[in-house]
Design a protein around this motif. Structure first.
Motif, mmCIF file in Angstrom:
data_model
loop_
_atom_site.group_PDB
_atom_site.id
_atom_site.type_symbol
_atom_site.label_atom_id
_atom_site.label_comp_id
_atom_site.label_asym_id
_atom_site.label_seq_id
_atom_site.Cartn_x
_atom_site.Cartn_y
_atom_site.Cartn_z
ATOM 1 N N PRO A 185 27.931 46.129 40.969
ATOM 2 C CA PRO A 185 27.282 44.989 41.533
ATOM 3 C C PRO A 185 26.213 44.413 40.328
ATOM 4 O O PRO A 185 26.031 45.184 39.457
ATOM 5 C CB PRO A 185 26.508 45.399 42.706
ATOM 6 N N TYR A 186 25.929 43.275 40.646
ATOM 7 C CA TYR A 186 24.793 42.798 40.004
ATOM 8 C C TYR A 186 23.619 43.721 40.482
ATOM 9 O O TYR A 186 23.311 44.065 41.570
ATOM 10 C CB TYR A 186 24.236 41.382 40.099
ATOM 11 N N PRO A 187 22.401 43.743 39.700
ATOM 12 C CA PRO A 187 22.191 43.300 38.322
ATOM 13 C C PRO A 187 22.600 44.046 37.096
ATOM 14 O O PRO A 187 22.133 43.594 35.943
ATOM 15 C CB PRO A 187 20.532 43.075 38.506
ATOM 16 N N ARG A 188 23.235 45.361 37.304
ATOM 17 C CA ARG A 188 23.468 46.086 36.412
ATOM 18 C C ARG A 188 24.703 45.747 35.492
ATOM 19 O O ARG A 188 25.551 46.605 35.093
ATOM 20 C CB ARG A 188 23.601 47.642 36.784
ATOM 21 N N VAL A 189 24.696 44.639 34.967
ATOM 22 C CA VAL A 189 25.729 44.107 34.147
ATOM 23 C C VAL A 189 25.773 44.888 32.682
ATOM 24 O O VAL A 189 26.953 45.243 32.170
ATOM 25 C CB VAL A 189 25.716 42.491 33.829
ATOM 26 N N GLU A 190 24.754 45.027 31.966
ATOM 27 C CA GLU A 190 24.817 45.622 30.863
ATOM 28 C C GLU A 190 25.220 47.161 30.956
ATOM 29 O O GLU A 190 25.757 47.699 29.968
ATOM 30 C CB GLU A 190 23.511 45.553 30.061
ATOM 31 N N HIS A 191 24.812 47.740 32.043
ATOM 32 C CA HIS A 191 25.356 49.260 32.301
ATOM 33 C C HIS A 191 26.764 49.282 32.369
ATOM 34 O O HIS A 191 27.449 50.032 31.665
ATOM 35 C CB HIS A 191 24.734 49.631 33.589
ATOM 36 N N ALA A 220 26.034 41.250 45.358
ATOM 37 C CA ALA A 220 27.411 40.524 44.688
ATOM 38 C C ALA A 220 28.017 41.218 43.475
ATOM 39 O O ALA A 220 27.346 42.101 42.894
ATOM 40 C CB ALA A 220 26.822 39.393 43.968
ATOM 41 N N LEU A 221 29.529 41.350 43.288
ATOM 42 C CA LEU A 221 29.851 42.089 42.108
ATOM 43 C C LEU A 221 29.826 41.267 40.989
ATOM 44 O O LEU A 221 29.879 39.978 40.974
ATOM 45 C CB LEU A 221 31.624 42.534 42.518
ATOM 46 N N CYS A 222 29.718 41.979 39.919
ATOM 47 C CA CYS A 222 29.559 41.308 38.724
ATOM 48 C C CYS A 222 30.829 40.813 37.836
ATOM 49 O O CYS A 222 30.910 40.154 36.894
ATOM 50 C CB CYS A 222 28.719 42.090 37.753
ATOM 51 N N GLY A 223 31.972 41.437 38.311
ATOM 52 C CA GLY A 223 33.237 40.942 37.717
ATOM 53 C C GLY A 223 33.206 41.613 36.306
ATOM 54 O O GLY A 223 33.000 42.842 36.202
ATOM 55 N N ARG A 224 33.618 40.758 35.234
ATOM 56 C CA ARG A 224 33.496 41.365 33.734
ATOM 57 C C ARG A 224 34.513 42.434 33.528
ATOM 58 O O ARG A 224 34.116 43.432 32.936
ATOM 59 C CB ARG A 224 32.272 41.446 33.438
ATOM 60 N N ALA A 236 40.594 42.945 26.093
ATOM 61 C CA ALA A 236 40.750 41.589 27.036
ATOM 62 C C ALA A 236 39.654 41.851 27.942
ATOM 63 O O ALA A 236 39.045 42.892 28.365
ATOM 64 C CB ALA A 236 42.084 41.643 27.808
ATOM 65 N N SER A 237 39.062 40.704 28.469
ATOM 66 C CA SER A 237 38.029 40.613 29.305
ATOM 67 C C SER A 237 38.022 39.362 30.370
ATOM 68 O O SER A 237 38.559 38.503 29.944
ATOM 69 C CB SER A 237 36.428 41.231 28.795
ATOM 70 N N ALA A 238 37.089 39.637 31.366
ATOM 71 C CA ALA A 238 36.936 38.356 32.198
ATOM 72 C C ALA A 238 35.597 38.218 32.316
ATOM 73 O O ALA A 238 34.555 38.916 31.952
ATOM 74 C CB ALA A 238 37.780 38.844 33.542
ATOM 75 N N GLY A 239 35.411 36.839 33.082
ATOM 76 C CA GLY A 239 34.065 36.793 33.446
ATOM 77 C C GLY A 239 33.509 37.084 34.941
ATOM 78 O O GLY A 239 34.270 38.161 35.267
ATOM 79 N N GLU A 240 33.078 36.216 35.739
ATOM 80 C CA GLU A 240 32.707 36.957 36.932
ATOM 81 C C GLU A 240 33.649 36.302 37.864
ATOM 82 O O GLU A 240 33.608 37.008 39.258
ATOM 83 C CB GLU A 240 31.276 36.617 37.513
ATOM 84 N N GLU A 241 34.504 35.486 37.806
ATOM 85 C CA GLU A 241 35.217 34.796 38.750
ATOM 86 C C GLU A 241 36.524 35.621 38.714
ATOM 87 O O GLU A 241 37.001 36.253 38.159
ATOM 88 C CB GLU A 241 35.494 33.319 38.271
ATOM 89 N N PRO A 242 37.327 35.631 40.046
ATOM 90 C CA PRO A 242 38.635 36.208 40.002
ATOM 91 C C PRO A 242 39.548 35.623 38.778
ATOM 92 O O PRO A 242 39.744 34.757 38.334
ATOM 93 C CB PRO A 242 39.313 35.713 41.365
ATOM 94 N N ALA A 243 40.331 36.663 38.366
ATOM 95 C CA ALA A 243 41.344 36.676 37.323
ATOM 96 C C ALA A 243 42.147 37.971 37.030
ATOM 97 O O ALA A 243 41.767 39.146 37.377
ATOM 98 C CB ALA A 243 40.339 36.443 35.935
#
Length: 268
Positions: A185-191, A220-224, A236-243
């Motif tokens: 989840p957010y906010p631990r994106v950098e982790h 909220a889940l951060c995706g990525r 390869a990588s994604a943003g926060e939206e389904p992909a």
């Protein structure tokens, strides 16, 4: 081996809808030539839908996972059905080896191209920070590693990323690629970004960190979702939206990197 990492949009508690969406994404990835499709952690119920865990729980031989076994066979593709809420008592009744005691487990199940169950991994490190997972789940005991499509493969789940000793255990078993279905989840994106890359670098192995997407009553889940090679390079990588994120995993690349930079041989 071509891996398709499905960053699924997950709706909390909407099991039937989430499963339908996941099945469709598996079919799409198979049609696109994937050898292995990986779904996120608790993609069917949604990680933060704690009150729905018991209602969603099934045996690993139950109807829901049987659909993913069938999708694997129909699509001629290997499928890691993310993780699901396993009813350990029901699994035991179906003749499946389970940890001691009853309760629920956060279980990842890998089906091969014939729809056969090849690997079961039950999450070891249950998350307690702002979560009810430790109250509702039983931790797993085993760290299985298998050969699939010429790749030595292992599985961990989400919070396990913070415990490097578990990855070392898999390295001792010859792992070349680790799949990490997650609900980070957010906010631990950098982790999330740092830990996945670090596990790849220190173990000189591929890491496919497959996250979900979606919001759950304040969480909220951060995706990525991302796939890292044995140098820690993002393939390869994604943003926060389904992909769907795809990448090639080559065991010869693992061997060459470990030969060029033999850090694993220098451990004391």
């Amino acid at each position: 081996m071509k891996i398709a990492c499905v960053q699924l949009g997950v709706e909390g508690g909407a099991v039937a809808d989430n499963v339908e969406s996941a099945i469709e994404r598996v079919r799409e990835a198979a049609a696109d030539g994937a050898d292995l499709v990986v779904l996120p952690e608790l993609f069917d119920v949604g990680y933060f839908a704690f009150e729905a865990y018991a209602r969603a729980a099934e045996s690993l031989a139950g109807d829901r996972l049987s659909r993913f076994a069938a999708a694997a066979a129909d699509g001629d593709v290997n499928v890691l059905a993310g993780t699901v809420v396993e009813d350990l008592g029901a699994s035991a009744a179906d003749g499946i080896d389970v940890p001691a005691g009853a309760g629920l487990a956060n279980a990842a199940v890998l089906f091969d191209r014939e729809g056969e169950r090849r690997l079961v991994y039950r999450k070891h490190h249950l998350f307690g920070y702002g979560s009810e997972e430790t109250d509702r789940m039983v931790p797993g005991e085993r760290v299985p590693v298998i050969d699939l499509e010429g790749v030595r493969l292992g599985v961990t789940t989400c919070y396990d990323l913070r415990f490097p000793e578990q990855f070392r255990e898999m390295v001792e078993a010859g792992v070349e690629c680790v799949l990490v279905p997650s609900a980070w989840p957010y906010p631990r994106v950098e982790h999330w970004r740092t830990l996945g890359r670090a596990r790849a670098i220190e173990n000189l192995a591929y890491v496919a960190a497959v996250n979900g997407s979606g919001a759950f009553d304040g969480d909220a889940l951060c995706g990525r979702t991302a796939v890292y090679d044995p140098w820690g390079t993002t393939l390869a990588s994604a943003g926060e939206e389904p992909a769907t994120v795809t990448a090639e995993v080559d065991p010869e690349r693992v061997a060459s990197v470990r030969e060029e930079f033999p850090a694993l041989r220098d451990r004391r």
